[in-house]
Design an enzyme around this catalytic site. Structure first.
Site, PDB file in Angstrom:
ATOM      1  N   SER A 157     -34.570  33.261 -12.555  1.00  0.00           N
ATOM      2  CA  SER A 157     -35.642  32.479 -11.930  1.00  0.00           C
ATOM      3  C   SER A 157     -35.271  30.994 -11.924  1.00  0.00           C
ATOM      4  O   SER A 157     -34.243  30.621 -11.374  1.00  0.00           O
ATOM      5  CB  SER A 157     -36.958  32.742 -12.673  1.00  0.00           C
ATOM      6  N   ARG A 227     -51.865  29.371 -14.733  1.00  0.00           N
ATOM      7  CA  ARG A 227     -51.137  30.516 -15.275  1.00  0.00           C
ATOM      8  C   ARG A 227     -51.558  31.818 -14.589  1.00  0.00           C
ATOM      9  O   ARG A 227     -50.731  32.704 -14.362  1.00  0.00           O
ATOM     10  CB  ARG A 227     -51.392  30.612 -16.782  1.00  0.00           C
ATOM     11  N   ASP A 322     -39.289  42.225  -6.319  1.00  0.00           N
ATOM     12  CA  ASP A 322     -39.588  40.809  -6.578  1.00  0.00           C
ATOM     13  C   ASP A 322     -40.011  40.158  -5.260  1.00  0.00           C
ATOM     14  O   ASP A 322     -39.213  40.043  -4.334  1.00  0.00           O
ATOM     15  CB  ASP A 322     -38.327  40.135  -7.132  1.00  0.00           C
ATOM     16  N   HIS A 355     -40.925  40.129 -10.096  1.00  0.00           N
ATOM     17  CA  HIS A 355     -40.088  39.023 -10.564  1.00  0.00           C
ATOM     18  C   HIS A 355     -39.777  39.141 -12.055  1.00  0.00           C
ATOM     19  O   HIS A 355     -38.684  38.809 -12.502  1.00  0.00           O
ATOM     20  CB  HIS A 355     -40.820  37.712 -10.271  1.00  0.00           C
ATOM     21  N   ASP A 356     -40.753  39.596 -12.824  1.00  0.00           N
ATOM     22  CA  ASP A 356     -40.598  39.714 -14.278  1.00  0.00           C
ATOM     23  C   ASP A 356     -39.501  40.683 -14.694  1.00  0.00           C
ATOM     24  O   ASP A 356     -39.106  40.693 -15.862  1.00  0.00           O
ATOM     25  CB  ASP A 356     -41.911  40.189 -14.908  1.00  0.00           C
TER      26      ASP A 356
END
Lengths: 378, 191
Positions: A157, A227, A322, A355-356
Site C-alpha cells: 500500500s 477511519r 483489492d 486491499h487488506d
C-alpha cells in the site's frame, strides 16, 4: 536474554531512535531542522553488509514490524506473519529494518512532537511531508546503520509507494524493490475518499485548526469517521458481505439511529479504537502524502521514463479483490517497468479480502515471497 | 532432440525472449543458462508461477486471453508459444500480437494430423489420447486443435513468413510426410 523462542517469531524486540541534526529540506520547500526516526531491527547485518531489507509501513502501522515487547507481549508486530525466522522474509538470513515515517505519531518526529522553535507541540505547524521526504529520511537512517545498499526494500500500500520511491531516488542502493498492493498514483476516487476523511477531522470542533494538544482535547469524532471511511476501502464487497452479511445486532430493526447491523457495529468499533491511538494531524498529513505521490509527474506523466533510472529488480504483487489499489494499477507499474526494460515479476493473487489481503496469511502469496527472497543472492 | 532442444537451438544468443504460457519456467532457465538470453514468462496458473519464482525466472501472472497489451511493439527478439496454441481461444489475434511484440515467434503444438491420432478416431471412433495429448475430451484444457496443414494454412492466410519448420516424433526429426508422421510441430515465423 531469556527471550521466549516462539517458533517463527523474532521474539522480544526493542524500539530504537536515531536522532538527526542535519536539517532536512522537504519537497514542500519547508525545512525540518532536526528530527528523530524510530526503528527496529531483526536478524544480523552480515560482514559484507549485503543482507539488509527495509520494510516500509502503510498508513496506520509503525516500525514495529515483527516480534513483541518484553513489557507488552500482546503487542505483536504488524507483519509478524511475513518477517521472522523461517518466514518469507527470513531473519535467519536477512537483517530487517522497520522504520517509522516522519510525521508519524508512533515515535518518529511528528505533529505531536515538540517544536524546538516554540517549546510547544508542532500541531498545525508541522510541515506536510511526502513519500519522497520519508525516503530521504530513511536513507539517512540507512547511512547511520552502515547500510550502503539494501538487498530489498519491501512495502504494501503506502509502503509500496516508498519501495517504488526508493528504487527511483536511490537506484544504486536498492537491489530488489517489492511493491505490494500499490499504485503509481492515486486515482480521483482514491483522493476523494481521502478528502472526505480529512473533512471529517477538519470539521470536528475539537480540531482547533490543528492546535488541539494545548486545549487538552482530541478531534475524536473526526478521526472515527475518517477511519470508518478508510476501513470500507480496505475490504472487498464480498469480504464485508461474508463477514457481516445483513446480520442485525438486535432482535429487530429499531427504527432509530442506534446500531442495527453488524457492519455498523464493526465500523464504529474500528473508528473508536483508532481514535484512541492515532493522531489527527498525522492522519491529515499522511493522506496528503498519498495524494501527492506521482513519480511520473516529472516525466510528462510517462512512468516508463521515470523508471529509466531505476536499477533494482522488481516484484510487483496485487490482489484481485483489492478495489482501493486494484490489479490494473499494479499492471500499470509492470507495463512501465517492461517499457523501461527493467527486470520485473508480477503476481496477481486471487485472494478475496480486498486491499487488506497484503497483511494476511495467504499461502500462495507467502510461498511466492519466500521463493523470491530465497533467490536473492547475498 | 526434444522440443525444448529445438527451441533453444532456434533462439539467438543474447536474444530478449518472451515465453507465453511458460509453465514452470524450465525453458526460460535453459535459454538463460545456454544462450544468455534474458527472458520473461507469462503464466496464469498459481503453481506454475511459484515454480518460476523458485527457478529464478522472471514471470508475469497474466491471462493470455487478455492479449499482450502490457508489451510494447518490437520489445522482444523472440516470442515463444510452446504447447499452448491449442489451449488459446483467439489464436489468430494472439499470433498477430506475438509478431507485433516480437521480431520473430516460435510456435509449437501437438499435430492433430499425426497418424496415431487419426487411427484412434478413424477406427476406435474415440477422441484421441496420446503422450502429446494426455487428456480425456471432457477434461482437456485444449480448445482448438489443429494439424500441421491447418497451421500452414493459417500462417498463409495471415501473410506470415515461415523461417523454419520442424516435426518431431519420439525425439526424432520427421522429414517425410510430417503431417502424417509428426507428433509435434514447431515453427519459427516472422511478419
Amino acid at each position: 536474554m531469556n527471550a521466549p523462542r516462539l517458533p517463527g517469531s523474532v521474539g522480544i524486540v526493542e524500539a530504537k531512535k536515531a536522532t538527526f541534526d542535519e536539517p532536512l529540506r522537504l519537497k514542500s520547500g519547508a525545512v525540518l531542522p532536526a528530527y528523530e526516526i524510530a526503528y527496529e531491527t531483526y536478524g544480523r547485518l552480515n560482514g559484507a553488509r549485503s543482507n539488509a531489507v527495509l520494510v516500509c509501513h502503510a498508513l496506520n502501522a509503525s516500525h514495529h514490524v515483527a516480534g513483541f515487547y518484553a513489557d507488552d507481549p500482546d503487542n505483536v508486530g504488524w507483519w509478524d506473519n511475513m518477517v521472522g525466522p523461517g518466514k518469507p522474509v527470513d531473519t535467519e538470513r536477512f537483517f530487517v529494518v522497520g522504520s517509522n515515517y516522519l510525521g508519524s505519531c508512533f515515535g518518529s518526529t511528528g505533529p505531536a512532537s515538540i517544536n524546538p522553535a516554540t517549546g510547544r507541540p508542532w500541531g498545525a505547524d508541522f510541515p506536510l511531508v511526502t513519500v519522497e521526504d520519508w525516503v530521504a529520511a530513511q536513507a539517512r537512517l540507512a547511512d547511520r546503520l552502515g547500510i550502503e545498499r539494501f538487498a530489498a526494500v519491501i512495502g504494501g500500500s503506502l509502503g509500496a509507494m516508498q519501495a517504488l520511491q526508493w528504487a527511483l531516488a536511490f537506484p544504486e542502493r536498492v537491489r530488489h524493490a517489492i511493491v505490494i498492493a500499490g499504485t503509481p498514483r492515486l486515482s480521483a476516487q482514491n483522493i476523494a475518499f481521502n478528502e472526505v476523511a480529512r473533512q471529517a477531522i477538519l470539521s470536528d470542533p475539537d480540531f482547533h485548526g490543528g492546535h488541539y494538544y494545548d486545549k487538552g482535547v482530541v478531534p475524536r469524532r473526526g478521526l472515527r469517521i475518517a477511519r470508518m471511511i478508510g476501513h470500507i476501502t480496505y475490504l472487498s464487497d464480498d469480504a464485508m458481505m461474508e463477514k457481516f452479511g445483513r446480520q442485525l445486532r438486535r432482535a429487530a430493526p429499531g427504527f432509530d439511529f442506534d446500531i442495527d447491523f453488524e457492519v455498523e457495529s464493526y465500523l464504529r468499533y474500528q473508528g473508536e479504537k483508532f481514535s484512541r491511538y492515532f493522531d489527527a494531524n498525522t492522519y491529515l498529513r499522511i493522506t496528503k502524502a498519498l495524494d501527492y505521490f506521482d513519480p511520473a509527474a516529472d516525466f510528462g506523466g510517462d512512468l516508463a521514463r521515470a523508471f529509466a533510472r531505476a536499477r533494482a529488480d522488481f516484484l510487483v504483487v496485487s490482489f484481485k479483490s483489492d478495489w482501493r489499489f486494484p490489479p490494473a494499477r499494479s499492471r500499470e507499474i509492470v507495463k512501465a517497468l517492461l517499457d523501461a526494460r527493467r527486470i520485473v515479476s508480477y503476481l496477481e493473487i486471487d485472494a478475496p479480502q480486498g486491499h487488506d489481503a497484503f497483511l494476511l496469511d495467504d499461502a500462495r502469496y507467502h510461498a511466492a515471497l519466500a521463493a523470491y527472497f530465497r533467490n536473492i543472492v547475498l | 532432440m526434444t522440443e525444448a532442444d529445438a527451441i533453444v537451438a532456434w533462439v539467438a544468443p543474447g536474444a530478449r525472449v518472451l515465453d507465453l504460457g511458460c509453465g514452470d519456467g524450465a525453458l526460460l532457465r535453459r535459454l538463460w543458462e545456454e544462450k544468455r538470453a534474458p527472458g520473461y514468462g507469462v503464466e496464469i496458473d498459481d503453481a506454475h508461477v511459484l515454480e518460476c519464482l523458485k527457478n529464478d525466472v522472471n514471470v508475469l501472472q497474466m491471462d493470455l486471453e487478455d492479449g499482450l497489451a502490457a508489451f510494447a511493439d518490437r520489445s522482444f527478439d523472440c516470442v515463444i508459444l510452446s504447447e499452448t496454441l491449442q489451449a488459446i481461444r483467439r489464436q489468430e489475434a494472439l499470433l498477430r500480437e506475438m509478431l507485433r511484440v516480437g521480431r520473430e515467434a516460435i510456435v509449437s503444438f501437438p499435430n492433430f494430423g499425426y497418424w496415431r491420432l487419426r487411427l484412434q478416431i478413424a477406427f476406435g471412433g474415440r477422441m484421441p489420447v496420446s503422450p502429446e495429448l494426455p487428456y480425456a475430451w471432457y477434461e482437456t484444457p485444449n480448445v482448438h486443435h489443429c494439424t500441421i496443414a491447418d497451421f500452414e494454412a493459417l500462417v498463409a492466410k495471415l501473410g506470415l513468413r515461415v523461417l523454419e519448420r520442424l516435426a518431431l516424433t519420439g525425439g526424432r526429426r520427421v522429414r517425410a510426410a510430417p503431417n502424417l508422421l509428426g507428433a509435434t510441430a514447431l515453427y519459427r515465423i516472422s511478419a
